[in-house]
Design an enzyme around this catalytic site. Structure first.
Site, PDB file in Angstrom:
ATOM      1  N   HIS A   1      -5.698   2.512   1.236  1.00 23.29           N
ATOM      2  CA  HIS A   1      -5.044   3.792   1.739  1.00 23.29           C
ATOM      3  C   HIS A   1      -5.773   4.581   3.080  1.00 23.29           C
ATOM      4  CE1 HIS A   1      -2.924   3.093  -1.772  1.00 23.29           C
ATOM      5  NE2 HIS A   1      -3.758   3.782  -2.659  1.00 23.29           N
TER       6      HIS A   1
ATOM      7  N   ASP B   1       0.966  -1.128   0.077  1.00 24.84           N
ATOM      8  CA  ASP B   1       0.011   0.094   0.125  1.00 24.84           C
ATOM      9  C   ASP B   1       0.793   1.209  -0.065  1.00 24.84           C
ATOM     10  OD1 ASP B   1      -1.523   2.492   0.656  1.00 24.84           O
ATOM     11  OD2 ASP B   1      -2.954   0.903   1.692  1.00 24.84           O
ATOM     12  N   HIS B   2       1.030   1.870  -1.119  1.00 21.40           N
ATOM     13  CA  HIS B   2       2.102   2.804  -1.255  1.00 21.40           C
ATOM     14  C   HIS B   2       1.908   4.118  -0.303  1.00 21.40           C
ATOM     15  CE1 HIS B   2      -0.647   5.127  -3.781  1.00 21.40           C
ATOM     16  NE2 HIS B   2       0.222   6.184  -3.591  1.00 21.40           N
TER      17      HIS B   2
HETATM   18  C1  BG6 Z   1      -3.703   4.836  -6.084  1.00 24.00           C
HETATM   19  C2  BG6 Z   1      -5.394   4.978  -6.674  1.00 24.00           C
HETATM   20  O1  BG6 Z   1      -3.531   3.656  -5.426  1.00 24.00           O
HETATM   21  O2  BG6 Z   1      -3.395   5.900  -5.440  1.00 24.00           O
HETATM   22  C3  BG6 Z   1      -5.375   6.209  -7.245  1.00 24.00           C
HETATM   23  O3  BG6 Z   1      -5.425   3.693  -7.484  1.00 24.00           O
HETATM   24  C4  BG6 Z   1      -4.821   7.394  -6.749  1.00 24.00           C
HETATM   25  O4  BG6 Z   1      -6.665   6.094  -7.734  1.00 24.00           O
HETATM   26  C5  BG6 Z   1      -3.663   7.198  -5.946  1.00 24.00           C
HETATM   27  O5  BG6 Z   1      -4.892   8.362  -7.520  1.00 24.00           O
HETATM   28  C6  BG6 Z   1      -3.318   8.478  -5.009  1.00 24.00           C
HETATM   29  O6  BG6 Z   1      -1.882   8.224  -4.781  1.00 24.00           O
HETATM   30  P1  BG6 Z   1      -1.230   9.508  -4.234  1.00 24.00           P
HETATM   31  O7  BG6 Z   1       0.169   8.940  -3.828  1.00 24.00           O
HETATM   32  O8  BG6 Z   1      -1.132  10.350  -5.555  1.00 24.00           O
HETATM   33  O9  BG6 Z   1      -1.857  10.189  -3.219  1.00 24.00           O
END
Ligand code: BG6
Length: 506
Positions: free
Chosen positions: A248, A185-186
């Site tokens: 997230h 989960d980045h």
């Molecule tokens: C991704 C989703 O996991 O996270 C996207 O699939 C979303 O829809 C993105 O835009 C948001 O990530 P960040 O790091 O730009 O907040």
């Protein structure tokens, strides 16, 4: 480990080597780890793709990706050329056993040359329909057998509901042990997100007030100006609930609400997070409309440009019922949080791109000051700004300078950009380094993923059975649908997003 090297010799095989994620995120992240001297000199990156391509062409495309997306900007030729020597292109079809023979051959050769036990990392940067097939083939080729050094990294989405997540876990666990699985989960790699742990558990100051006695409610907002654009195929199946809340936003919720872990052992931290998910009150089907609202964006204006409605985006059904906005109220049924609402909200094509957690405290128990002094009075509030501005803001009351007693809210600010001058690593750098080091703390365990799905199933099922009647219900560039205001206003609250940099108090 080689003298001077900070990590083990590693061979990483990326499935989806010609894809966007590899181009934009994974190679730039590994390049930055290389520049920061985290990688062992014995490091090899095998990118698997289905296209016919020369290594030269492939490397030149990756170079272009670095120049565009690396946080350090354009690569210096000498450094890039050295790094590029570690990269190989492997053409192959994911369902062809010959591909896995080729990969195995490379790994065996790498280990022989390195003359040691190496990390063997397999990264699934592919659409989810390939997860099970590739993982099974890796297992069948005997490449998952090294339980200590062989690891599988999986991108989201991890299933589309509880059943599919359980099936996927079952398949993966036939080939790999749970300790070999790194479900990414980045958000957990983001600096400001990791700082929630430091903030909560490295300070004695906040813990005594971090509970139902002092906190009125918590808000978590992840808003994006971005639309769905060319991701229609993916998004139509997932929508905002699956794409953002299940992973997230739930991770953020867990970090805010978890009990202090006894240690930073991966399982200890993950156990405490699972406790939160298990304590989340399951919303009854008949109550879903009281707790959860959905929205879908219409055409509108973002930064002075006209943008399309969701239903007009490529690969989207013109009558789609997929939600691009979700707001949900949760309760955590345990001693610490009983009765405290947690409001979660996320949407695409909103008026601003901002991720922020607001902790709203209860009012002071007794009002000592005369009415005239308290016109601007507000309860204390703590705001954790995750992105794009990074920092923490605590709002409290102070006397406004002057001859009379007049209270005014003021802010104490911790701002990353004022405090630190060194560059902030990207989430993928942190997470890739963790995989290389075998540290699973910031990755999702099977039970965590399943607990998250379990909580959402009543909402998923209710929405699937009752298609929305009013989509699209918010204009691109707005705050989202009216109903989201209603959800929180019913409790006497309102959504708070405080812009970070302010010279004067609002
Ligand atoms: C991704 C989703 O996991 O996270 C996207 O699939 C979303 O829809 C993105 O835009 C948001 O990530 P960040 O790091 O730009 O907040």
């Amino acid at each position: 480990m080689e003298a001077g090297a900070k990590t083990n010799p590693t061979i990483i095989t990326i499935f989806g080597g010609t894809g966007d994620l590899t181009w934009r995120k994974l190679i730039p992240a590994m390049y930055n780890l290389y520049l920061d001297k985290w990688l062992n000199s014995k490091f090899s990156i095998v990118c698997v793709g289905r296209q016919e391509m020369t290594l030269e062409d492939f490397i030149s495309r990756l170079h272009d990706g670095i120049n565009r997306f690396s946080r350090r900007g354009k690569a210096k030729d000498e450094e890039w050329n050295e790094f590029a020597k570690m990269i190989f292109y492997q053409k192959g079809e994911f369902d062809d056993p010959g591909l896995y023979d080729n990969i195995k051959h490379r790994i065996v050769q790498f280990e022989q040359e390195a003359n040691c036990h190496c990390n063997k990392i397999f990264y699934l940067a592919v659409p989810p329909q390939f997860f099970e097939g590739i993982a099974t083939s890796i297992g069948n080729a005997g490449l998952a057998a090294d339980k200590t050094y062989s690891r599988l990294v999986i991108e989201k989405p991890f299933g589309t509901d509880l059943k599919s997540a359980q099936n996927l876990n079952a398949t993966l666990l036939k080939m790999f042990d749970e300790t070999q699985l790194y479900r990414i989960d980045h958000y957990l790699g983001k600096e400001t997100v990791q700082n929630i742990l430091a903030f909560r558990f490295a300070n004695a100051l906040f813990e005594p007030i971090w509970n139902r006695n002092y906190i009125d409610h918590v808000q978590i907002t992840v808003a994006e100006k971005l639309g769905v654009e060319n991701r229609g195929n993916y998004y139509e199946i997932n929508g905002a609930l699956r794409d953002m809340i299940q992973n997230h936003l739930f991770q953020l919720l867990c970090l805010i609400a978890m009990e202090p872990p006894v240690s930073f052992n991966a399982d200890e931290v993950r156990n405490r997070k699972v406790d939160v998910l298990r304590a989340l009150r399951k919303i009854k089907k008949e109550d879903v409309h009281n707790y959860a609202v959905r929205g879908q964006y219409d055409a509108g204006w973002i930064d002075g440009e006209k943008v399309k409605a969701y239903r007009q985006e490529p690969d989207v059904n013109p009558e789609s019922h997929t939600e691009t906005f979700v707001a949900i109220k949760f309760f955590i049924d345990n001693w610490r949080w009983s009765g405290v609402p947690f409001y979660l909200r996320t949407g695409k094509r909103m008026n601003e791109s901002i991720s922020v957690i607001t902790i709203q405290f209860k009012p002071a128990p007794h009002q000592t000051f005369p009415d005239e002094a308290t016109e601007n009075w507000q309860p204390n509030r703590m705001v954790l700004n995750l992105q794009p501005d990074m920092g923490i803001r605590v709002r409290f009351q102070a006397k406004k300078p002057g001859l009379q007693m007049q209270l005014n809210p003021v802010d104490m600010l911790f701002n990353y950009s004022d405090t630190y001058t060194s560059g902030t690593p990207e989430g993928y750098e942190t997470l890739l380094l963790d995989v290389i080091e075998g540290d699973a703390t910031l990755f999702m365990r099977a039970d965590q993923v399943e607990a998250a799905w379990e909580i959402l199933m009543p909402i998923i099922n209710t929405w699937a059975a009752n298609p929305s009647v009013n989509f699209p219900n918010y204009a691109a560039g707005s705050h989202g649908p009216e109903t989201a205001e209603g959800l929180i206003a019913r409790d006497g609250n309102n959504w708070i997003v405080m812009p970070f940099q302010k010279k004067e108090n609002e």
